[in-house]
Design a protein around this motif. Structure first.
Motif, PDB file in Angstrom:
ATOM      1  N   GLY A 181       0.812 -49.814  16.978  1.00 26.03           N
ATOM      2  CA  GLY A 181       0.691 -48.610  17.779  1.00 26.03           C
ATOM      3  C   GLY A 181       2.045 -48.134  18.273  1.00 26.03           C
ATOM      4  N   GLY A 182       2.380 -46.871  18.012  1.00 23.66           N
ATOM      5  CA  GLY A 182       3.673 -46.326  18.405  1.00 23.66           C
ATOM      6  C   GLY A 182       4.739 -46.483  17.342  1.00 23.66           C
ATOM      7  N   VAL A 183       4.521 -47.415  16.404  1.00 27.57           N
ATOM      8  CA  VAL A 183       5.497 -47.641  15.334  1.00 27.57           C
ATOM      9  C   VAL A 183       5.455 -46.503  14.318  1.00 27.57           C
ATOM     10  CG1 VAL A 183       6.061 -49.177  13.394  1.00 27.57           C
ATOM     11  CG2 VAL A 183       5.521 -50.134  15.646  1.00 27.57           C
ATOM     12  N   GLY A 184       4.274 -45.905  14.102  1.00 27.43           N
ATOM     13  CA  GLY A 184       4.147 -44.743  13.232  1.00 27.43           C
ATOM     14  C   GLY A 184       3.902 -45.036  11.774  1.00 27.43           C
ATOM     15  N   SER A 185       3.940 -46.314  11.389  1.00 28.59           N
ATOM     16  CA  SER A 185       3.816 -46.661   9.967  1.00 28.59           C
ATOM     17  C   SER A 185       2.465 -46.257   9.378  1.00 28.59           C
ATOM     18  CB  SER A 185       4.040 -48.161   9.780  1.00 28.59           C
ATOM     19  OG  SER A 185       3.206 -48.911  10.644  1.00 28.59           O
ATOM     20  N   ALA A 186       1.396 -46.377  10.167  1.00 23.41           N
ATOM     21  CA  ALA A 186       0.061 -46.061   9.647  1.00 23.41           C
ATOM     22  C   ALA A 186      -0.068 -44.608   9.222  1.00 23.41           C
ATOM     23  CB  ALA A 186      -0.999 -46.399  10.693  1.00 23.41           C
ATOM     24  N   SER A 187       0.749 -43.721   9.815  1.00 18.68           N
ATOM     25  CA  SER A 187       0.655 -42.308   9.451  1.00 18.68           C
ATOM     26  C   SER A 187       1.050 -42.069   7.998  1.00 18.68           C
ATOM     27  CB  SER A 187       1.535 -41.467  10.378  1.00 18.68           C
ATOM     28  OG  SER A 187       2.904 -41.707  10.143  1.00 18.68           O
ATOM     29  N   ILE A 188       1.804 -43.004   7.413  1.00 19.27           N
ATOM     30  CA  ILE A 188       2.188 -42.878   6.004  1.00 19.27           C
ATOM     31  C   ILE A 188       0.943 -42.974   5.124  1.00 19.27           C
ATOM     32  CG2 ILE A 188       3.579 -43.869   4.139  1.00 19.27           C
ATOM     33  CD1 ILE A 188       5.482 -44.938   6.298  1.00 19.27           C
ATOM     34  N   ALA A 189       0.034 -43.901   5.463  1.00 22.45           N
ATOM     35  CA  ALA A 189      -1.217 -44.028   4.716  1.00 22.45           C
ATOM     36  C   ALA A 189      -2.169 -42.886   5.047  1.00 22.45           C
ATOM     37  CB  ALA A 189      -1.877 -45.371   5.034  1.00 22.45           C
ATOM     38  N   HIS A 190      -2.266 -42.540   6.325  1.00 25.65           N
ATOM     39  CA  HIS A 190      -3.209 -41.488   6.737  1.00 25.65           C
ATOM     40  C   HIS A 190      -2.805 -40.106   6.225  1.00 25.65           C
ATOM     41  CE1 HIS A 190      -5.975 -43.760   9.256  1.00 25.65           C
ATOM     42  NE2 HIS A 190      -4.951 -44.423   9.735  1.00 25.65           N
ATOM     43  N   SER A 191      -1.531 -39.912   5.933  1.00 26.06           N
ATOM     44  CA  SER A 191      -1.102 -38.603   5.418  1.00 26.06           C
ATOM     45  C   SER A 191      -1.649 -38.335   4.023  1.00 26.06           C
ATOM     46  CB  SER A 191       0.433 -38.508   5.403  1.00 26.06           C
ATOM     47  OG  SER A 191       0.991 -39.439   4.495  1.00 26.06           O
ATOM     48  N   ALA A 192      -2.082 -39.392   3.325  1.00 27.01           N
ATOM     49  CA  ALA A 192      -2.616 -39.233   1.964  1.00 27.01           C
ATOM     50  C   ALA A 192      -4.108 -38.941   1.940  1.00 27.01           C
ATOM     51  CB  ALA A 192      -2.332 -40.497   1.149  1.00 27.01           C
ATOM     52  N   ALA A 193      -4.759 -38.907   3.114  1.00 26.00           N
ATOM     53  CA  ALA A 193      -6.212 -38.701   3.166  1.00 26.00           C
ATOM     54  C   ALA A 193      -6.591 -37.285   2.752  1.00 26.00           C
ATOM     55  CB  ALA A 193      -6.729 -38.985   4.571  1.00 26.00           C
ATOM     56  N   LYS A 194      -7.754 -37.158   2.126  1.00 31.96           N
ATOM     57  CA  LYS A 194      -8.262 -35.849   1.718  1.00 31.96           C
ATOM     58  C   LYS A 194      -8.850 -35.118   2.928  1.00 31.96           C
ATOM     59  CE  LYS A 194      -9.556 -37.049  -3.053  1.00 31.96           C
ATOM     60  NZ  LYS A 194     -10.674 -37.130  -4.016  1.00 31.96           N
ATOM     61  N   THR A 195      -8.154 -34.117   3.390  1.00 32.21           N
ATOM     62  CA  THR A 195      -8.659 -33.306   4.493  1.00 32.21           C
ATOM     63  C   THR A 195      -7.808 -32.061   4.643  1.00 32.21           C
ATOM     64  OG1 THR A 195      -9.269 -33.299   6.843  1.00 32.21           O
ATOM     65  CG2 THR A 195      -7.255 -34.477   6.249  1.00 32.21           C
ATOM     66  N   ASP A 196      -8.422 -30.997   5.142  1.00 31.19           N
ATOM     67  CA  ASP A 196      -7.667 -29.796   5.481  1.00 31.19           C
ATOM     68  C   ASP A 196      -7.586 -29.645   6.995  1.00 31.19           C
ATOM     69  OD1 ASP A 196     -10.290 -29.219   6.021  1.00 31.19           O
ATOM     70  OD2 ASP A 196     -10.384 -27.373   4.825  1.00 31.19           O
ATOM     71  N   GLU A 197      -7.960 -30.716   7.714  1.00 26.21           N
ATOM     72  CA  GLU A 197      -7.910 -30.735   9.171  1.00 26.21           C
ATOM     73  C   GLU A 197      -7.023 -31.904   9.631  1.00 26.21           C
ATOM     74  OE1 GLU A 197      -9.138 -28.625  11.219  1.00 26.21           O
ATOM     75  OE2 GLU A 197     -10.746 -27.544  10.180  1.00 26.21           O
ATOM     76  N   PRO A 198      -5.756 -31.673   9.881  1.00 32.43           N
ATOM     77  CA  PRO A 198      -4.851 -32.756  10.295  1.00 32.43           C
ATOM     78  C   PRO A 198      -5.335 -33.525  11.523  1.00 32.43           C
ATOM     79  CG  PRO A 198      -3.584 -30.821   9.711  1.00 32.43           C
ATOM     80  CD  PRO A 198      -5.023 -30.397   9.705  1.00 32.43           C
ATOM     81  N   PHE A 234      -4.287 -47.882  24.884  1.00 29.98           N
ATOM     82  CA  PHE A 234      -3.433 -46.701  24.945  1.00 29.98           C
ATOM     83  C   PHE A 234      -2.748 -46.421  23.609  1.00 29.98           C
ATOM     84  CE2 PHE A 234      -3.860 -47.978  29.395  1.00 29.98           C
ATOM     85  CZ  PHE A 234      -4.187 -46.760  29.981  1.00 29.98           C
ATOM     86  N   SER A 235      -2.572 -47.466  22.799  1.00 25.89           N
ATOM     87  CA  SER A 235      -1.972 -47.270  21.469  1.00 25.89           C
ATOM     88  C   SER A 235      -2.875 -46.452  20.556  1.00 25.89           C
ATOM     89  CB  SER A 235      -1.677 -48.625  20.813  1.00 25.89           C
ATOM     90  OG  SER A 235      -0.617 -49.281  21.460  1.00 25.89           O
ATOM     91  N   MET A 236      -4.157 -46.387  20.866  1.00 32.17           N
ATOM     92  CA  MET A 236      -5.063 -45.545  20.093  1.00 32.17           C
ATOM     93  C   MET A 236      -4.571 -44.098  20.108  1.00 32.17           C
ATOM     94  SD  MET A 236      -8.706 -47.173  21.337  1.00 32.17           S
ATOM     95  CE  MET A 236      -9.757 -46.040  20.405  1.00 32.17           C
ATOM     96  N   SER A 237      -4.073 -43.655  21.253  1.00 29.44           N
ATOM     97  CA  SER A 237      -3.554 -42.285  21.363  1.00 29.44           C
ATOM     98  C   SER A 237      -2.250 -42.128  20.587  1.00 29.44           C
ATOM     99  CB  SER A 237      -3.330 -41.928  22.836  1.00 29.44           C
ATOM    100  OG  SER A 237      -4.530 -42.044  23.567  1.00 29.44           O
ATOM    101  N   ALA A 238      -1.432 -43.183  20.583  1.00 26.80           N
ATOM    102  CA  ALA A 238      -0.185 -43.135  19.815  1.00 26.80           C
ATOM    103  C   ALA A 238      -0.482 -43.017  18.324  1.00 26.80           C
ATOM    104  CB  ALA A 238       0.656 -44.388  20.100  1.00 26.80           C
ATOM    105  N   LYS A 239      -1.511 -43.727  17.857  1.00 26.04           N
ATOM    106  CA  LYS A 239      -1.919 -43.620  16.451  1.00 26.04           C
ATOM    107  C   LYS A 239      -2.419 -42.206  16.150  1.00 26.04           C
ATOM    108  CE  LYS A 239      -1.529 -47.568  14.112  1.00 26.04           C
ATOM    109  NZ  LYS A 239      -2.581 -48.521  13.815  1.00 26.04           N
ATOM    110  N   PHE A 240      -3.157 -41.623  17.087  1.00 30.83           N
ATOM    111  CA  PHE A 240      -3.647 -40.254  16.911  1.00 30.83           C
ATOM    112  C   PHE A 240      -2.479 -39.289  16.709  1.00 30.83           C
ATOM    113  CE2 PHE A 240      -4.023 -36.188  19.170  1.00 30.83           C
ATOM    114  CZ  PHE A 240      -4.969 -35.558  18.376  1.00 30.83           C
ATOM    115  N   VAL A 241      -1.466 -39.417  17.545  1.00 35.20           N
ATOM    116  CA  VAL A 241      -0.314 -38.513  17.480  1.00 35.20           C
ATOM    117  C   VAL A 241       0.400 -38.620  16.143  1.00 35.20           C
ATOM    118  CG1 VAL A 241       1.989 -38.062  18.437  1.00 35.20           C
ATOM    119  CG2 VAL A 241       0.056 -38.433  19.979  1.00 35.20           C
ATOM    120  N   SER A 242       0.750 -39.835  15.740  1.00 31.52           N
ATOM    121  CA  SER A 242       1.549 -39.996  14.519  1.00 31.52           C
ATOM    122  C   SER A 242       0.761 -39.625  13.259  1.00 31.52           C
ATOM    123  CB  SER A 242       2.090 -41.425  14.415  1.00 31.52           C
ATOM    124  OG  SER A 242       1.044 -42.370  14.398  1.00 31.52           O
ATOM    125  N   ALA A 243      -0.534 -39.976  13.216  1.00 28.26           N
ATOM    126  CA  ALA A 243      -1.334 -39.655  12.021  1.00 28.26           C
ATOM    127  C   ALA A 243      -1.575 -38.157  11.894  1.00 28.26           C
ATOM    128  CB  ALA A 243      -2.667 -40.405  12.063  1.00 28.26           C
TER     129      ALA A 243
END
Length: 481
Positions: A293-310, A119-128
């Motif tokens: 999962g749910g902590v949100g820290s990984a979104s800090i790294a994922h926000s730097a990814a090259k993409t125009d599709e969040p 279920f944390s997979m979905s939490a990672k999806f949300v924050s990233a």
């Protein structure tokens, strides 16, 4: 020197004693933080129609580079973003943490580790995804993103400016505290226990050497971190998984019994550490410590990814808990339980924990499990632990860096860097139990502002996901590989 270390340890002990009853209050015997993590992961999964399942195949396609447009805004590729995030999660949590969970919560805790990871997979999806939606591209081309930004800016857009700013500041404080301790000192301390002592290197020399290595990488920012982790993480995961599979497959006849024990004790009153509640709490806490999962820290790294599709990056991020916990942690648990009869550490775990502490016993238990089947593997495992710890430290530097910038701006970064590298040396030479307890508390506490804030943003995110998924199913995306 020792008196100063003792004063630091005692000071953090006082902080822990004051904060723990507030941050980890119990509700019907279950810590509030565990209930928050569980509720968030379940709600996110149901609300987005099990995106963790229906988006799994697409996630693999993205990671392989199928949609990588080199001209998109960002600093690193989808794959580098994933390995940067994984480098912060795959490490001692998978090696020592699983053994601790099995010891304190019984084999049934493994079920709850896998359960929360699914279920944390979905939490990672949300924050990233939110990290990408509300990231800030700086004039020099660097990217600032993560929960402190989307909690602040997204909630402000909805008219909750004071609430959003408060959550953002709270998150930044928690992520900095977690970076100094759990993401740095703890890693330096435990990698010395398993690697430094095995090689006979003095703790101070080891700490300085590790600080120099970390310093070389972090000076280059997220690009160098991504380039480093994309080489270290896959190689170490492959080595660890192959060794685990070798032990599991050569004892394949025991696997059904091991799985049966895990399932039966997950709900059994006979499970150690308080029966069903103990297994559930231990499994969820250790699972989240491992995959964040749910902590949100990984979104800090994922926000730097090259993409125009969040949304696309959110789908990439959700594969993290699957690799970290469902694959690596589950394999570790199987190895420990398969070799239990030949593992002296496992047999004497309770007494050893009282003497040495749970974390030290957890690491030695996993090492002994592998060594009982593959003699001499403790040396390979020591190298794996060193590299996992090193990659965790450089990724957590980046997380704390972004929290620091959010609070103090760019001008204070040299101060943060000096403090961070000093903590690396300090972690190697001293065992500051209360400091580690405090920093781990900070990491888990990140879930409070993150999950609470995300709840307000779900409708907006659902619109974005439905639009993206419609275009994906209509084959409207340009393919580059």
């Amino acid at each position: 020197m020792q008196s100063i270390l003792n004063q630091i340890n005692d000071s953090f002990g006082i902080l822990v004693s004051y904060l723990a009853p507030v941050l980890f209050a119990d509700v019907a015997g279950i810590p509030l933080i565990v209930l928050t993590l569980l509720a968030g992961a379940l709600i996110f999964t149901v609300y987005f129609n099990f995106i963790n399942v229906r988006g799994f195949k697409h996630s693999i396609e993205i990671i392989k580079g199928k949609y990588d447009n080199p001209n998109d805004t960002g600093q690193i590729s989808h794959f580098q973003a994933l390995t940067s995030a994984l480098s912060a999660t795959i490490g001692l949590g998978n090696i020592a943490g699983v053994a601790i969970a099995v010891t304190l919560g019984g084999p049934g805790a493994v079920f709850w580790m896998v359960f929360i990871a699914f279920f944390s997979m979905s939490a990672k999806f949300v924050s990233a995804t939110l990290g990408q939606l509300y990231r800030k591209v700086n004039p020099d081309g660097s990217v600032s993103g993560g929960p402190m930004h989307y909690l602040d800016y997204a909630l402000s857009k909805k008219g909750y400016s004071i609430f959003g700013k408060s959550l953002g500041v709270l998150y930044a404080i928690f992520i900095i505290g977690g970076a100094f301790g759990g993401g740095n000192m703890f890693q330096a301390n435990q990698s010395y226990e398993l690697f430094g002592k095995l090689t006979g290197v003095p703790s101070l020399v080891y700490g300085i050497f590790l600080a120099v290595l970390v310093g070389i990488v972090i000076i280059g920012g997220i690009k160098r971190i991504g380039e480093t982790t994309e080489k270290i993480v896959p190689a170490m995961v492959v080595i660890y998984v192959i060794a685990s599979l070798f032990i599991i497959l050569t004892n394949i006849g025991m696997l059904p019994s091991v799985i049966s024990t895990i399932l039966s004790e997950a709900f059994s009153p006979s499970a150690a550490y308080g029966g069903f509640i103990g297994a559930l709490v231990t499994g969820i806490k250790r699972g989240v410590f491992s995959n964040e999962g749910g902590v949100g820290s990984a979104s800090i790294a994922h926000s730097a990814a090259k993409t125009d599709e969040p949304v696309r990056e959110g789908i990439v991020a959700m594969i993290g808990p699957f690799i970290d916990t469902i694959i690596v942690c589950f394999m570790t648990a199987c190895v420990i339980l398969i070799t239990a009869d030949n593992n002296p550490v496992y047999q004497n775990a309770t007494a050893l924990i009282e003497q040495q502490g749970a974390t030290a016993v957890g690491a030695s238990m996993t090492s002994a499990a592998f060594d009982s089947v593959i003699p001499g593997f403790k040396w390979v495992l020591a190298i794996v632990v060193f590299l996992f710890s090193f990659s965790t430290m450089i990724s957590w530097y980046y997380y704390g860096n972004k929290g620091w910038k959010y609070l103090f701006g760019d001008s204070g970064i040299p101060v943060y860097q000096i403090m961070y590298l000093s903590c690396t040396v300090l972690g190697a030479i001293a065992s500051l139990g209360n400091v580690i307890d405090f920093s781990d508390m900070m990491i888990l506490s990140c879930a409070f502002p993150n999950i609470i804030g995300c709840m307000f943003l779900l409708p907006e995110l659902k619109v974005k996901l439905n639009d993206y998924w419609t275009r994906y199913q209509a084959n409207e995306f340009k393919v580059y590989k």
